[in-house]
Design a protein around this motif. Structure first.
Motif, PDB file in Angstrom:
ATOM      1  N   UNK A  70      56.289-127.127  42.010  1.00 11.07           N
ATOM      2  CA  UNK A  70      56.214-127.323  40.567  1.00 11.07           C
ATOM      3  C   UNK A  70      57.334-126.622  39.814  1.00 11.07           C
ATOM      4  N   UNK A  71      58.048-125.702  40.461  1.00 11.71           N
ATOM      5  CA  UNK A  71      59.243-125.142  39.835  1.00 11.71           C
ATOM      6  C   UNK A  71      60.346-126.191  39.766  1.00 11.71           C
ATOM      7  N   UNK A  72      60.450-127.000  40.797  1.00 15.42           N
ATOM      8  CA  UNK A  72      61.438-128.080  40.812  1.00 15.42           C
ATOM      9  C   UNK A  72      60.984-129.243  39.948  1.00 15.42           C
ATOM     10  N   UNK A 113      55.316-139.570  39.298  1.00 12.64           N
ATOM     11  CA  UNK A 113      54.226-139.067  40.129  1.00 12.64           C
ATOM     12  C   UNK A 113      53.170-138.374  39.270  1.00 12.64           C
ATOM     13  N   UNK A 114      53.611-137.690  38.222  1.00 12.95           N
ATOM     14  CA  UNK A 114      52.661-137.061  37.310  1.00 12.95           C
ATOM     15  C   UNK A 114      51.733-138.105  36.690  1.00 12.95           C
ATOM     16  N   UNK A 158      56.802-131.497  35.834  1.00 12.08           N
ATOM     17  CA  UNK A 158      55.949-132.597  35.387  1.00 12.08           C
ATOM     18  C   UNK A 158      54.605-132.591  36.109  1.00 12.08           C
ATOM     19  N   UNK A 159      54.582-132.133  37.350  1.00 13.70           N
ATOM     20  CA  UNK A 159      53.329-132.090  38.113  1.00 13.70           C
ATOM     21  C   UNK A 159      52.359-131.077  37.518  1.00 13.70           C
ATOM     22  N   UNK A 160      52.884-129.931  37.095  1.00 17.51           N
ATOM     23  CA  UNK A 160      52.041-128.917  36.453  1.00 17.51           C
ATOM     24  C   UNK A 160      51.486-129.453  35.136  1.00 17.51           C
TER      25      UNK A 160
END
Length: 390
Positions: free
Chosen positions: A299-301, A215-216, A304-306
């Motif tokens: 984003x803690x889980x 997804x990132x 990669x999104x961050x």
């Protein structure tokens, strides 16, 4: 007859593409089929579809490929040079479904040959989006997105003014671990990560789904492909995987693309574009479906999104660095050298330590600078992995 090449023919996207071609076989002339190291599958497909050339990635597999294709008239080839030669052959439509950064160079050669490139290889836009788009413009070629999310955005934007787009929402299934306690993720195994609740995909992309690195990459690709400001790109977890993306406009309207989790829809849309043709996909029964649910993409889980947001803000060659580090970290996880949560740690370390330069003359991204950034990032990832290796 339309001339068609399928790069990555033995993977899930390639096989779904060939399923559609098989249903209207007389309409297509197959120029090239390529595979990784699955000799038996490529031989089977080449015997059925009779391309001009069949190509494997490893030259050591060439004798077996030749033996399997003996008497068919299909040329057998293997190795990087053979792949590039096949991509340079004239074709009207090329499916780019090679996994990872390895798909970039063949895609560029297909564009230089003037083909319409059906892009399932998201890494091409992540690593070298400006180069891909400029190459298409320079050679009168076209790029059509095949990722279900980007196909959905593309379809929602038909006839719309991009200036009226307020936001783009990319949905995510959440992968294998969306319901796991956060504390348990560090102990997740490759086998557990490779089981997807909704989609049937290959091992690597399924693990990338569990970590949200997939997804990132899609967030970065959205920015590069459509020119959307990173601050307008969102993601939400949608466990049912029925809405693939939504586009929000300045008047408050949201356009959603809704369909079953079947890649043949996005492939078929790209294959027949600009027309719509009948496709062998499930027709949704909304009453039976009942409800659609959404969750925050934490984003803690999924760090990669961050990291993807940092890459979108940085631009330049940071996408190439991100992808190379991700691929190296994934290899290490599959080999059980590092844990599941350590993949993001490795990528973050590499992003912090790697600063490749662009071409000095005009700051443009070229294939050479992308490949150099990729090499630097893989070396840095090797060091970060070694520091954590079990």
């Amino acid at each position: 007859m339309r001339r068609i090449s399928v790069f990555g023919a033995t993977g899930s996207i390639g096989l779904n593409t060939l399923d559609l071609l098989r249903r209207d076989r007389d309409a297509y002339e197959i120029v090239a089929l390529t595979g990784g190291r699955n000799v038996a599958r490529l031989v089977e497909l080449a015997r059925e579809f009779r391309p001009a050339v069949a190509v494997l990635s490893d030259e050591g597999d060439l004798p077996a490929l030749r033996d399997g294709l003996a008497g068919t008239g299909v040329e057998a080839a293997a190795g990087h040079a053979a792949l590039i030669e096949a991509a340079s052959r004239p074709a009207d439509w090329v499916m780019s479904a090679i996994v990872g950064a390895a798909g970039l160079e063949p895609g560029l050669h297909a564009l230089r040959a003037g083909a319409t490139l059906a892009l399932a290889n998201k890494e091409s836009m992540v690593c070298a989006g400006p180069l891909m788009l400029e190459t298409a413009r320079a050679h009168g070629a076209a790029i059509l997105p095949v990722d279900s999310e980007h196909s959905a955005v593309f379809q929602a934007l038909i006839g719309e003014d991009l200036a009226a787009v307020e936001r783009v929402i990319i949905t995510a299934s959440g992968g294998a671990f969306r319901d796991w306690p956060l504390a348990d993720l560090a102990r997740a195994t490759p086998e557990q990560a490779a089981t997807h609740p909704n989609w049937a995909m290959g091992q690597r992309i399924t693990i990338d789904s569990a970590s949200m690195f997939n997804k990132a990459l899609e967030l970065i690709e959205t920015k590069e492909f459509f020119g959307i400001d990173p601050g307008r790109i969102e993601t939400v977890v949608h466990p049912e995987s029925m809405i693939h993306a939504l586009v929000g406009f300045v008047d408050g309207a949201l356009m959603a693309h809704v369909g079953p989790p079947d890649m043949r829809h996005a492939i078929g849309f790209a294959l027949h574009h600009p027309a719509r043709r009948t496709l062998p996909v499930e027709r949704l029964d909304l009453v039976r479906l009942g409800t659609l649910s959404f969750r925050t993409a934490c984003e803690d889980r999924w760090p990669a999104l961050r990291l993807a947001r940092e890459v979108m803000r940085a631009g330049g060659l940071s996408g190439a660095v991100f992808n190379a580090a991700k691929e190296a970290a994934l290899d290490a996880f599959v080999a059980r050298r590092i844990g599941f949560t350590q993949m993001a740690e490795v990528v973050e370390d590499v992003l912090d330590r790697t600063t490749p330069e662009r071409d000095a003359a005009d700051g443009a991204i070229s294939l050479d600078t992308v490949l150099h950034a990729d090499q630097m990032a893989r070396q840095a990832a090797g060091d970060a992995i070694a520091a954590r290796a079990r």
